[in-house]
Enzyme design. Structure first.
Site, PDB file in Angstrom:
ATOM      1  N   HIS A 211     -10.942  -3.432  -3.215  1.00 27.05           N
ATOM      2  CA  HIS A 211     -10.916  -4.455  -4.251  1.00 27.05           C
ATOM      3  C   HIS A 211     -12.287  -4.636  -4.897  1.00 27.05           C
ATOM      4  O   HIS A 211     -13.025  -3.684  -5.127  1.00 27.05           O
ATOM      5  CB  HIS A 211     -10.373  -5.775  -3.698  1.00 27.05           C
ATOM      6  CG  HIS A 211      -8.983  -5.698  -3.152  1.00 27.05           C
ATOM      7  ND1 HIS A 211      -8.014  -4.875  -3.669  1.00 27.05           N
ATOM      8  CD2 HIS A 211      -8.398  -6.338  -2.107  1.00 27.05           C
ATOM      9  CE1 HIS A 211      -6.892  -5.029  -2.993  1.00 27.05           C
ATOM     10  NE2 HIS A 211      -7.102  -5.896  -2.036  1.00 27.05           N
TER      11      HIS A 211
ATOM     12  N   THR B  27      -3.830   2.538   2.255  1.00 29.44           N
ATOM     13  CA  THR B  27      -4.353   3.801   1.749  1.00 29.44           C
ATOM     14  C   THR B  27      -5.808   3.952   2.140  1.00 29.44           C
ATOM     15  O   THR B  27      -6.263   5.047   2.484  1.00 29.44           O
ATOM     16  CB  THR B  27      -4.203   3.865   0.224  1.00 29.44           C
ATOM     17  OG1 THR B  27      -2.819   3.781  -0.113  1.00 29.44           O
ATOM     18  CG2 THR B  27      -4.770   5.165  -0.330  1.00 29.44           C
ATOM     19  N   ALA B  28      -6.548   2.849   2.100  1.00 28.27           N
ATOM     20  CA  ALA B  28      -7.963   2.906   2.472  1.00 28.27           C
ATOM     21  C   ALA B  28      -8.124   3.459   3.887  1.00 28.27           C
ATOM     22  O   ALA B  28      -8.984   4.316   4.137  1.00 28.27           O
ATOM     23  CB  ALA B  28      -8.580   1.516   2.375  1.00 28.27           C
TER      24      ALA B  28
ATOM     25  N   SER C 220       0.841  -1.189   0.000  1.00 27.73           N
ATOM     26  CA  SER C 220       0.000   0.000   0.000  1.00 27.73           C
ATOM     27  C   SER C 220       0.880   1.244   0.000  1.00 27.73           C
ATOM     28  O   SER C 220       1.937   1.277   0.625  1.00 27.73           O
ATOM     29  CB  SER C 220      -0.889   0.010   1.242  1.00 27.73           C
ATOM     30  OG  SER C 220      -1.554   1.247   1.353  1.00 27.73           O
TER      31      SER C 220
END
Length: 282
Positions: free
Chosen positions: A158, A114-115, A56
């Site tokens: 995803h 990142t999420a 990430s």
């Protein structure tokens, strides 16, 4: 050469040609297929033995001393951000007002993703008093947990973007749309990094060639992609590839680097990641 990336359709599509020896001069790959939360941890460790990894962007501050960010092979884009989902009719979904998350339990796929950074930056602006408990769980377990009322909301990534309606869940916010409106920049999701001791230009060249071959002959990679995404219907896998494999996969470019800089500088200001040496970013 030892490499680690996820079994998700975008990664297997990107690396198909290199994995299968279709790039002249490229070294043979020894592949570890692992979720990005695992590769984030491996990259930050001291003895993984891995040469190239998909991680990430949120994990970059912990690994830049040993690994360099490559300008291709990763996942950035527009319209491809993480989603915040709630149970239809649940306590946190009485409205799409983010304040409904105040004090609630939220599941996330990783605290070095990142999420997660996008969620925390968004919540700081939109959830008065902040959320309650953050629960880390594998991303494929999050939607069932939200559906079953085990948690109040879930941060998903995803292919969940395409499949969450089947779980009867409600979209509270699209963090990608929020980020793009707030910054005007693409969303930096997954990065490809390689050990600084290696020939970085050569590795980037192999990856870019692999991407270009995947685009030129997509049928060649179909069996490989589907063998690693057995729970996905072919049309979902294809939608996944089309969303996450784009011009930024071939070349980050100035806007790609600007997006990474914006994310990590904002996150550092909030105390979510360490400050980094910007000279090591490119």
């Amino acid at each position: 050469m030892k490499i680690a990336f996820s079994p998700c359709p975008n990664d297997t599509f990107v690396f198909h040609a290199w994995v299968h020896g279709l790039i002249p001069g490229a070294p043979q790959l020894d592949v570890l297929y692992a979720d990005i939360d695992v590769t984030n941890t491996l990259a930050a460790g001291t003895s993984s033995g891995l040469d190239v990894l998909k991680i990430s962007y949120a994990a970059l501050p912990w690994v830049l001393s040993e690994y360099a960010l490559l300008p291709c092979g990763g996942a950035l884009g527009r319209g491809c951000g993480p989603l915040v989902l709630t149970q239809s009719g649940g306590a946190a979904s009485s409205s799409q007002d983010p304040s409904a998350l105040a004090g609630k339990r939220v599941a996330v796929p990783s605290e070095r993703s990142t999420a997660y950074l996008l969620f925390r930056l968004w919540a700081a602006q939109n959830v008065p008093g902040g959320v309650g408990e953050i629960v880390v769980m594998p991303f494929h377990e999050i939607m069932p947990a939200v559906r079953d009322g085990l948690i109040d909301a879930g941060l998903v990534i995803h292919e969940a973007r395409f499949t969450y309606p089947a779980y009867g869940l409600t979209l509270m916010t699209d963090l990608g749309s929020w980020w793009e409106a707030d910054t005007g920049l693409p969303i930096p999701l997954g990065a490809i990094v390689a050990r600084r001791s290696l020939d970085l230009d050569a590795i980037a060249g192999y990856i870019r060639t692999s991407v270009e071959q995947a685009w030129a002959q997509p049928a060649l990679s179909k069996q490989y992609v589907m063998s690693h995404s057995q729970e996905l219907a072919p049309e979902v896998a294809q939608a996944h590839i089309e969303l996450y494999v784009n011009e930024f996969t071939a070349n980050l470019g100035d806007s790609g680097y600007a997006a990474v800089t914006a994310l990590l500088s904002r996150a550092a200001q909030e105390g979510l990641v360490p400050e980094i040496d910007w000279a090591k970013l490119r």
